[in-house]
Design a protein around this motif. Sequence first.
Motif, mmCIF file in Angstrom:
data_model
loop_
_atom_site.group_PDB
_atom_site.id
_atom_site.type_symbol
_atom_site.label_atom_id
_atom_site.label_comp_id
_atom_site.label_asym_id
_atom_site.label_seq_id
_atom_site.Cartn_x
_atom_site.Cartn_y
_atom_site.Cartn_z
ATOM 1 N N LYS A 85 -10.283 29.080 -4.047
ATOM 2 C CA LYS A 85 -10.841 28.428 -5.267
ATOM 3 C C LYS A 85 -10.158 28.913 -6.498
ATOM 4 O O LYS A 85 -9.885 28.134 -7.412
ATOM 5 C CB LYS A 85 -12.305 28.843 -5.497
ATOM 6 C CG LYS A 85 -12.964 27.964 -6.608
ATOM 7 C CD LYS A 85 -14.411 28.333 -6.725
ATOM 8 C CE LYS A 85 -15.270 27.700 -7.823
ATOM 9 N NZ LYS A 85 -15.104 26.151 -7.591
ATOM 10 N N ASP A 86 -9.540 30.025 -6.557
ATOM 11 C CA ASP A 86 -9.038 30.678 -7.619
ATOM 12 C C ASP A 86 -7.678 30.841 -7.706
ATOM 13 O O ASP A 86 -6.916 31.402 -8.741
ATOM 14 C CB ASP A 86 -9.664 31.983 -8.158
ATOM 15 C CG ASP A 86 -11.240 31.996 -8.642
ATOM 16 O OD1 ASP A 86 -11.331 31.108 -8.879
ATOM 17 O OD2 ASP A 86 -11.752 32.900 -8.357
ATOM 18 N N THR A 250 -21.001 22.804 -6.998
ATOM 19 C CA THR A 250 -19.946 23.356 -8.036
ATOM 20 C C THR A 250 -19.056 24.417 -6.843
ATOM 21 O O THR A 250 -17.621 24.428 -7.362
ATOM 22 C CB THR A 250 -20.784 24.387 -9.033
ATOM 23 O OG1 THR A 250 -21.623 23.231 -9.610
ATOM 24 C CG2 THR A 250 -19.739 24.821 -9.905
ATOM 25 N N ASP A 253 -16.198 22.656 -5.288
ATOM 26 C CA ASP A 253 -15.656 21.893 -6.083
ATOM 27 C C ASP A 253 -15.717 20.318 -5.757
ATOM 28 O O ASP A 253 -14.774 19.576 -5.769
ATOM 29 C CB ASP A 253 -13.913 22.149 -6.000
ATOM 30 C CG ASP A 253 -13.442 23.374 -6.668
ATOM 31 O OD1 ASP A 253 -14.361 23.738 -7.752
ATOM 32 O OD2 ASP A 253 -12.673 24.216 -6.376
ATOM 33 N N GLN A 255 -15.733 18.872 -2.980
ATOM 34 C CA GLN A 255 -14.983 18.130 -2.136
ATOM 35 C C GLN A 255 -15.669 17.273 -1.047
ATOM 36 O O GLN A 255 -15.050 16.133 -0.596
ATOM 37 C CB GLN A 255 -14.204 19.475 -1.093
ATOM 38 C CG GLN A 255 -13.444 20.284 -1.720
ATOM 39 C CD GLN A 255 -12.610 21.224 -0.661
ATOM 40 O OE1 GLN A 255 -12.244 20.781 0.267
ATOM 41 N NE2 GLN A 255 -12.911 22.407 -0.970
#
Length: 390
Positions: A85-86, A250, A253, A255
Amino acid sequence: MFQAKVAVVGGGCVGLSAALALSLQGISVVVIDAGDTCAPLSDDYGLRVSAINHASEALFTELGAWVHMQAQRMSPYTQMDVRDKDSFAHIHFDSDDYDVSHLGHIIENDVIHRALIAQLQQQDNVTLLFNHAYKDIHQSESNVLITLDNGSPVMCELLVAADGANSGIRQRFNLPITFKDYDHHALVATVKTQYSNEQCARQVFLPDGPLAFLPLPDQHMHSIVWSCSPEQAQHYHSMSNEDFNKALYTAFDGQCGLCEVQSVRPVFPLTMRYARQWVKERIVLMGDAAHTIHPLAGLGMNLGLKDAARFAQLVVEPLTSKDGDLGRALRTYERERKLDAQKHIATMQGLKSVFAGSNPFKKLVRGLGLAAVNDIKPLKQLFAEQALGK
């Protein structure tokens, strides 16, 4: 009195697979378990699912249990998508790239369990003693005597302890174990999503742990496994459905689009366990009784099934031939399976460490690492073969 060559304590999927593999080679087996055989399959998806790789599928096919699973329900997955994610870390696998129709199947553990029991019930050399706990166990140089809770004796030549992560037999016989708290709890649930699952097994690594969306037979349904800190897991567990759906959207994301949880959300602690001794005279550990591993790669069930398959291969000759060396077969089983378990436990620990947290250097390393795997075909092929169980 019940008599058999092998007694299996623990009627879960791994223990039943070992019992079935032995019985099909002419070895008499008694299975002992304190629980019921199995309840009728619910219309709702079970919360415990496994990602079954090609090697495990081949084993189930050989055992005759795969057709029973197909007659119930399962979901093939043709793609795997893993991202961080990051960072820019991302890797994608597609079955078309490896000349296979699928990368694996997501199957409810209840479905696997029912299929194995259905096949075992067709074997004349198998005795299923569900709703029976053992009270005492004594072993001599030539056999093992098990006394059931109703006083009935069971005599066998080998006792397989497939009685789970908190194995009572492992504790009873003082088989040493190494364990490490992963400092993660896993929240599991069934979730309906706005977008089709596209038969894709997805996972995103968050700073606090991985979140997996696993495709179920209904194209808009997923089984999720969210591994995170104990505090965070309890926070998600206690949320309202509406707030949990938003948190899930959240974290992932979006998806899979909007999310709608369809089940309760139980939480389980995650602990690495590794038995330092798997064999004690005529007592043998298998599956979760011998090892437990972080679920982030979905390897737990597959590792246990490899235990069952290799054990059955090694002990058939010593149990049926006067010239067979049972001690040597058991030592080979212990050595080979311990080595494989060690390798996978170390790999999972390394993955968990690399993907944990938001340290800028770690983010760079995992971004470059996954990018390299995704772009370098021989390296990606190696990872794919591991995922397929080759």
